[in-house]
Design an enzyme around this catalytic site. Structure first.
Site, short mmCIF file in Angstrom:
data_model
loop_
_atom_site.label_atom_id
_atom_site.label_comp_id
_atom_site.label_asym_id
_atom_site.label_seq_id
_atom_site.Cartn_x
_atom_site.Cartn_y
_atom_site.Cartn_z
N LYS A 54 -35.30 90.11 7.15
CA LYS A 54 -34.95 91.42 6.58
C LYS A 54 -33.45 91.52 6.34
CE LYS A 54 -38.99 93.51 8.70
NZ LYS A 54 -39.58 94.25 9.81
N GLN A 98 -38.31 97.66 14.94
CA GLN A 98 -39.21 96.50 14.85
C GLN A 98 -40.31 96.60 15.91
OE1 GLN A 98 -39.12 94.18 12.45
NE2 GLN A 98 -40.89 93.14 13.29
N ASP A 121 -40.16 102.45 6.89
CA ASP A 121 -41.40 101.73 7.19
C ASP A 121 -42.62 102.55 6.76
OD1 ASP A 121 -41.51 99.15 8.28
OD2 ASP A 121 -40.76 99.84 10.22
N1 GUN Z 1 -43.82 94.33 13.04
C1 GUN Z 1 -44.68 93.64 12.24
N2 GUN Z 1 -44.65 94.15 10.99
C2 GUN Z 1 -43.78 95.18 11.00
C3 GUN Z 1 -43.33 96.09 10.00
O1 GUN Z 1 -43.74 96.07 8.84
N3 GUN Z 1 -42.42 97.00 10.41
C4 GUN Z 1 -41.96 97.06 11.69
N4 GUN Z 1 -41.08 98.00 11.99
N5 GUN Z 1 -42.36 96.23 12.63
C5 GUN Z 1 -43.27 95.30 12.28
#
Ligand code: GUN
Length: 286
Positions: A54, A98, A121
Site C-alpha cells: 500500500k 490494517q 476501507d
Molecule cells: N486485511 C486484509 N485485507 C484488508 C483490507 O482490505 N483492509 C484492511 N484494513 N485490512 C485488511
C-alpha cells in the site's frame, strides 16, 4: 472451445494508478497532497507485506502515506486514541487500520471510531449502509476492484447470474450489493450452502472469497463463466494459492483472475482511488 482469458489484474491496476497519478498532480497544483494514514498493530508478517504494498502504491501515484505502528500488546483504548487523533488531523484524508487486529483489541469498536468521511476501507456501518441504500460514498476496496475486473471482460452484467461464495462484511456482503446494483441476479453461498457445485454450475459470474485453497473445482464451472478469485492462501511450499483450482478452470472458464496478480493489485488501486476521492471531497467541502 476457445481459450480462457486470464484477467491481468496488475495491468488493469496500472491503468487505474496512471489515472490517479494525473488526479494527484492536479490536486498538488492546488497545494493539496492526498494523505493516507496506515495504522498497523503488531508484527503480523502478512499484514506487514500488505502495508508495504500500500505504501509503495501511494508513492507511485503521489499520495503521502504515514505509518502509525503500534506494538502488538496495546489496548483497545490506545488504538482508539490513535484513530481519534487521525480523525482530528486535517492533513489526513484517509485512515486505514490494517486487519486483523490482535485478539485483545475490539475490532468493531475501532472500525466504528474511524470518521466515515476518512474511512477509505469502506468498513464503517455508515459507508456500508450507504451502499445498501444505493448512495455509496467509500466502497470497500476488494469488492470495488472485483467489479472493475468483471467489467473488463463482461461489460454487460445486467441479467447475469452471479454467485458470491463467502459472506464476510469486507468482501462477500458488499460484493453481493454491488452486483445487485449492477442488475445481476445474485446468490450468496456460504458454509451452510447445500450443493455448492450446483450453484457454481448455474453461475455466469463466480466471485470466490472463502479463504480455502482450491475449494472451487474447475469442473463445477459453467462453460464460459467469469471467475474472480479473491482467495490468498499460502500453500505448504510458501506459494500463494487461490480459492479456485486455477489449472482445472483453464479451458472451461471464459475468463479468470490469477493468484497472485489478479484481485490483490486492484484492491490496492481502489484504496488509492478512495484516498484521492477523499482529498477531492475535502476540497469541495472547503
Ligand atoms: N486485511 C486484509 N485485507 C484488508 C483490507 O482490505 N483492509 C484492511 N484494513 N485490512 C485488511
Amino acid at each position: 472451445m476457445t481459450g480462457t482469458t486470464i484477467i491481468d489484474g496488475r495491468a488493469i491496476a496500472r491503468e487505474v494508478e496512471a489515472d490517479l497519478a494525473t488526479k494527484t498532480s492536479a490536486l498538488l497544483e492546488r497545494a493539496v497532497r492526498p494523505c493516507l494514514a496506515v495504522v498497523l498493530v503488531g508484527e503480523d508478517p502478512a499484514s506487514r507485506v500488505y502495508v508495504r504494498h500500500k505504501t509503495r502504491a501511494a508513492e507511485r501515484i503521489g499520495v503521502e502515506a504515514r505509518d502509525h505502528a503500534l506494538s502488538g500488546d496495546v489496548s483497545t483504548e490506545r488504538v482508539l486514541q490513535e484513530v481519534r487523533a487521525l480523525n482530528d488531523d486535517p492533513a489526513v484524508n484517509g485512515i486505514l487500520v490494517q486487519l486483523p487486529l490482535p485478539p485483545q483489541v475490539d475490532e468493531n469498536r475501532v472500525l466504528l471510531a474511524i470518521a466515515p468521511h476518512k474511512d477509505v476501507d469502506g468498513f464503517h456501518p455508515d459507508n456500508l449502509g450507504r451502499l445498501v441504500i444505493g448512495e455509496p460514498r467509500f466502497v470497500a476496496c476488494t469488492p470495488r476492484g472485483c467489479m472493475h475486473l468483471i467489467r473488463s471482460v463482461c461489460p454487460e452484467i445486467s441479467g447475469k447470474r452471479a454467485l458470491v461464495v463467502g459472506r464476510s462484511t469486507i468482501v462477500g456482503k458488499p460484493m453481493a450489493l454491488l452486483l445487485t446494483q449492477a442488475d445481476a441476479t445474485v446468490i450468496v453461498a456460504h458454509s451452510k450452502t447445500q450443493d455448492l457445485a450446483a450453484e457454481v454450475g448455474r453461475a455466469d459470474i463466480v466471485v470466490a472469497a472463502v479463504g480455502r485453497p482450491k475449494m472451487i473445482r474447475g469442473e463445477w464451472l459453467r462453460a464460459g463463466a467469469v471467475v474472480i478469485d479473491v482467495g490468498i492462501n499460502r500453500g505448504d511450499d510458501g506459494k500463494l494459492i487461490g480459492d479456485v483450482d486455477f489449472d482445472a478452470a483453464l479451458g472451461r472458464a471464459g475468463a479468470i483472475t490469477p493468484v497472485p496478480g489478479g484481485v490483490g493489485p486492484m484492491t490496492i488501486a481502489c484504496l488509492m482511488s478512495n484516498v484521492v476521492e477523499a482529498a477531492h471531497r475535502r476540497l469541495d467541502r472547503g
